[in-house]
Write a protein that holds these residues in place. Structure first.
Motif, mmCIF file in Angstrom:
data_model
loop_
_atom_site.group_PDB
_atom_site.id
_atom_site.type_symbol
_atom_site.label_atom_id
_atom_site.label_comp_id
_atom_site.label_asym_id
_atom_site.label_seq_id
_atom_site.Cartn_x
_atom_site.Cartn_y
_atom_site.Cartn_z
ATOM 1 N N PHE A 131 0.839 -1.213 0.000
ATOM 2 C CA PHE A 131 0.000 0.000 0.000
ATOM 3 C C PHE A 131 0.867 1.254 0.000
ATOM 4 C CE2 PHE A 131 -2.913 -3.161 1.741
ATOM 5 C CZ PHE A 131 -4.099 -2.847 1.093
ATOM 6 N N ALA A 132 1.913 1.248 0.826
ATOM 7 C CA ALA A 132 2.800 2.418 0.908
ATOM 8 C C ALA A 132 3.532 2.639 -0.411
ATOM 9 C CB ALA A 132 3.796 2.232 2.052
ATOM 10 N N ARG A 133 3.966 1.561 -1.033
ATOM 11 C CA ARG A 133 4.672 1.690 -2.304
ATOM 12 C C ARG A 133 3.738 2.208 -3.401
ATOM 13 N NH1 ARG A 133 7.617 -3.702 -3.801
ATOM 14 N NH2 ARG A 133 8.293 -2.385 -5.536
ATOM 15 N N ILE A 134 2.500 1.722 -3.398
ATOM 16 C CA ILE A 134 1.523 2.226 -4.367
ATOM 17 C C ILE A 134 1.285 3.718 -4.141
ATOM 18 C CG2 ILE A 134 -0.933 2.182 -4.998
ATOM 19 C CD1 ILE A 134 -0.848 -0.863 -4.514
ATOM 20 N N ALA A 147 9.253 4.482 3.320
ATOM 21 C CA ALA A 147 9.416 4.058 4.718
ATOM 22 C C ALA A 147 8.497 4.827 5.668
ATOM 23 C CB ALA A 147 10.875 4.217 5.148
ATOM 24 N N ARG A 148 8.416 6.131 5.497
ATOM 25 C CA ARG A 148 7.604 6.929 6.417
ATOM 26 C C ARG A 148 6.118 6.643 6.211
ATOM 27 N NH1 ARG A 148 7.395 13.524 6.685
ATOM 28 N NH2 ARG A 148 6.083 13.688 8.544
ATOM 29 N N THR A 149 5.686 6.588 4.976
ATOM 30 C CA THR A 149 4.283 6.270 4.698
ATOM 31 C C THR A 149 3.931 4.880 5.214
ATOM 32 O OG1 THR A 149 4.175 7.726 2.767
ATOM 33 C CG2 THR A 149 2.599 5.921 2.847
ATOM 34 N N ARG A 150 4.848 3.936 5.049
ATOM 35 C CA ARG A 150 4.612 2.578 5.549
ATOM 36 C C ARG A 150 4.378 2.566 7.047
ATOM 37 N NH1 ARG A 150 9.309 0.000 3.901
ATOM 38 N NH2 ARG A 150 10.283 0.566 5.873
ATOM 39 N N ARG A 151 5.179 3.315 7.807
ATOM 40 C CA ARG A 151 5.005 3.364 9.255
ATOM 41 C C ARG A 151 3.658 3.980 9.622
ATOM 42 N NH1 ARG A 151 8.280 4.007 13.740
ATOM 43 N NH2 ARG A 151 9.439 2.281 12.822
ATOM 44 N N LEU A 219 11.959 8.786 9.742
ATOM 45 C CA LEU A 219 12.138 7.839 8.647
ATOM 46 C C LEU A 219 12.214 8.581 7.312
ATOM 47 C CD1 LEU A 219 9.623 5.065 9.768
ATOM 48 C CD2 LEU A 219 12.120 5.023 9.956
ATOM 49 N N PRO A 220 12.917 7.994 6.338
ATOM 50 C CA PRO A 220 13.028 8.664 5.036
ATOM 51 C C PRO A 220 11.752 8.549 4.230
ATOM 52 C CG PRO A 220 14.117 6.522 4.978
ATOM 53 C CD PRO A 220 13.696 6.743 6.410
ATOM 54 N N GLY A 221 11.627 9.444 3.278
ATOM 55 C CA GLY A 221 10.507 9.383 2.353
ATOM 56 C C GLY A 221 9.423 10.392 2.659
ATOM 57 N N PRO A 222 8.634 10.728 1.666
ATOM 58 C CA PRO A 222 7.554 11.708 1.815
ATOM 59 C C PRO A 222 6.257 11.056 2.277
ATOM 60 C CG PRO A 222 7.718 11.048 -0.463
ATOM 61 C CD PRO A 222 8.791 10.275 0.266
ATOM 62 N N VAL A 223 5.322 11.901 2.677
ATOM 63 C CA VAL A 223 3.950 11.488 2.986
ATOM 64 C C VAL A 223 3.028 12.482 2.297
ATOM 65 C CG1 VAL A 223 2.230 11.097 4.794
ATOM 66 C CG2 VAL A 223 4.613 10.529 5.219
ATOM 67 N N ASN A 224 2.016 11.994 1.605
ATOM 68 C CA ASN A 224 1.124 12.933 0.921
ATOM 69 C C ASN A 224 0.329 13.763 1.929
ATOM 70 O OD1 ASN A 224 -1.875 12.020 1.106
ATOM 71 N ND2 ASN A 224 -0.802 10.107 0.649
ATOM 72 N N GLY A 225 -0.197 14.876 1.480
ATOM 73 C CA GLY A 225 -0.824 15.838 2.382
ATOM 74 C C GLY A 225 -1.990 15.279 3.171
ATOM 75 N N LEU A 226 -2.832 14.478 2.546
ATOM 76 C CA LEU A 226 -3.979 13.907 3.250
ATOM 77 C C LEU A 226 -3.529 12.924 4.324
ATOM 78 C CD1 LEU A 226 -6.322 13.356 0.185
ATOM 79 C CD2 LEU A 226 -6.611 15.042 2.000
ATOM 80 N N ALA A 228 -0.594 12.934 5.801
ATOM 81 C CA ALA A 228 0.110 13.697 6.836
ATOM 82 C C ALA A 228 -0.868 14.349 7.804
ATOM 83 C CB ALA A 228 0.999 14.758 6.195
ATOM 84 N N ALA A 229 -1.976 14.858 7.280
ATOM 85 C CA ALA A 229 -2.976 15.474 8.148
ATOM 86 C C ALA A 229 -3.574 14.442 9.100
ATOM 87 C CB ALA A 229 -4.071 16.116 7.298
ATOM 88 N N GLU A 230 -3.876 13.264 8.596
ATOM 89 C CA GLU A 230 -4.417 12.209 9.451
ATOM 90 C C GLU A 230 -3.403 11.780 10.512
ATOM 91 O OE1 GLU A 230 -6.084 8.814 7.598
ATOM 92 O OE2 GLU A 230 -7.668 9.930 6.577
ATOM 93 N N ALA A 231 -2.139 11.662 10.111
ATOM 94 C CA ALA A 231 -1.103 11.228 11.058
ATOM 95 C C ALA A 231 -0.955 12.227 12.198
ATOM 96 C CB ALA A 231 0.227 11.044 10.332
ATOM 97 N N ALA A 232 -0.998 13.509 11.890
ATOM 98 C CA ALA A 232 -0.893 14.528 12.937
ATOM 99 C C ALA A 232 -2.069 14.429 13.911
ATOM 100 C CB ALA A 232 -0.843 15.915 12.296
ATOM 101 N N HIS A 233 -3.254 14.196 13.366
ATOM 102 C CA HIS A 233 -4.445 14.070 14.198
ATOM 103 C C HIS A 233 -4.399 12.792 15.034
ATOM 104 C CE1 HIS A 233 -9.066 13.984 14.598
ATOM 105 N NE2 HIS A 233 -8.616 14.993 15.312
ATOM 106 N N ASP A 234 -3.965 11.686 14.413
ATOM 107 C CA ASP A 234 -3.911 10.395 15.113
ATOM 108 C C ASP A 234 -2.894 10.429 16.258
ATOM 109 O OD1 ASP A 234 -5.817 9.371 13.440
ATOM 110 O OD2 ASP A 234 -4.409 8.294 12.157
#
Length: 284
Positions: A131-134, A147-151, A219-226, A228-234
């Motif tokens: 899922f993260a790779r997709i 890596a960051r999106t996967r976590r 962790l390396p790698g980007p996270v898309n904006g949507l 990232a917003a969920e991660a901050a809230h979670d």
């Protein structure tokens, strides 16, 4: 017709959390296809998290594995598959990853309870890998580190499993590690019954998940904006749930609520992710 049907799945994804409507306002104009991808992920993870019985979830996920094996071909039938295949960014995603995503959930459905939290997190990251790779290939390009999106995906999965603790226990699946149960002298059956030991174990799990999400920042790698917003809230929701007597009720309320503080954190996270996207595309 398929476009309208795909939009209905996006609406279900949006309705599941109030934060998503807010985060969409911060999405760059050229990223309108991202909610389609997240709606597909929501549909697949929803099977794992919400199905009443493992047999039902297994049958649905097997159907999706077949569906996604035909991604981008005339064999595809689902509105989300068709809508995503029509997006030029789907060509960035290696074709084999689409069915691998559904297969990874099938394997998770059959996995035994983890020995400790570290093993639980590692298993969740293995499951989240395709899922993260997709997601990263679709949004940022095939060379983006996931890596960051996967976590983040792994922690969100474990948080959803935790919220379903009573149902998971009845189905024979464990939202807590065996070490956690032993440390608090909890039997499996006690996870669906209120009690002091259960509350402490759940609070500890929330704290561990919050720490794992905090660690994603390194962790390396980007996270898309949507995302990232969920991660901050979670992260805020898990941290607060770790400090109260009723962790699950608080976690659910925090995830479903949207305070001014949460709105600002989401805006900041989404803006930061948007800057990363522009930088990766070589834009100012």
């Amino acid at each position: 017709m398929s476009a309208e049907a795909a939009a209905s799945f996006v609406q279900q994804w949006r309705a599941a959390r109030p934060l998503r409507d807010l985060a969409l306002r911060f999405l760059p104009a050229d990223e309108t296809g991202v909610p389609l991808l997240l709606a597909l992920e929501f549909e697949l993870f929803g099977i794992l998290h919400l199905s009443a019985a493992p047999q039902v979830a297994g049958a649905k996920l097997a159907w999706w594995a077949e569906e996604l094996a035909g991604f981008g071909t005339p064999a595809a039938r689902h509105p989300l598959s068709l809508a995503l295949a029509a997006d030029a960014r789907a060509a960035r995603v290696p074709v084999a990853l689409w069915p691998q995503a559904a297969v990874s959930l099938l394997r998770a459905l059959e996995a035994p309870a983890s020995a400790d939290f570290a093993a639980q997190l590692q298993a969740a990251e293995v499951m989240a890998e395709p899922f993260a790779r997709i997601e990263c290939a679709f949004v940022f390009g095939a060379q983006a580190d996931c890596a960051r999106t996967r976590r983040v995906l792994a922690v969100q999965h474990l948080s959803s499993e935790l919220l379903q603790a009573p149902q998971r226990t009845a189905q024979g699946r464990m939202p807590l590690s065996m070490q956690s149960l032993a440390r608090h002298a909890l039997a499996r059956a006690q996870l669906d019954q209120p009690g002091a030991a259960r509350a402490v174990a759940l609070a500890e799990q929330c704290a561990a998940l919050a720490a794992a999400l905090h660690g994603a920042d390194d962790l390396p790698g980007p996270v898309n904006g949507l995302r990232a917003a969920e991660a901050a809230h979670d992260r805020r929701a898990l941290s607060r749930a770790a400090r109260v007597a009723e962790p699950l009720q608080t976690l659910l309320a925090q995830r479903q609520g949207l305070t001014l503080t949460a709105a600002f954190a989401s805006w900041r996270a989404a803006r930061s992710a948007a800057r990363t996207q522009r930088r990766m595309r070589g834009e100012p």
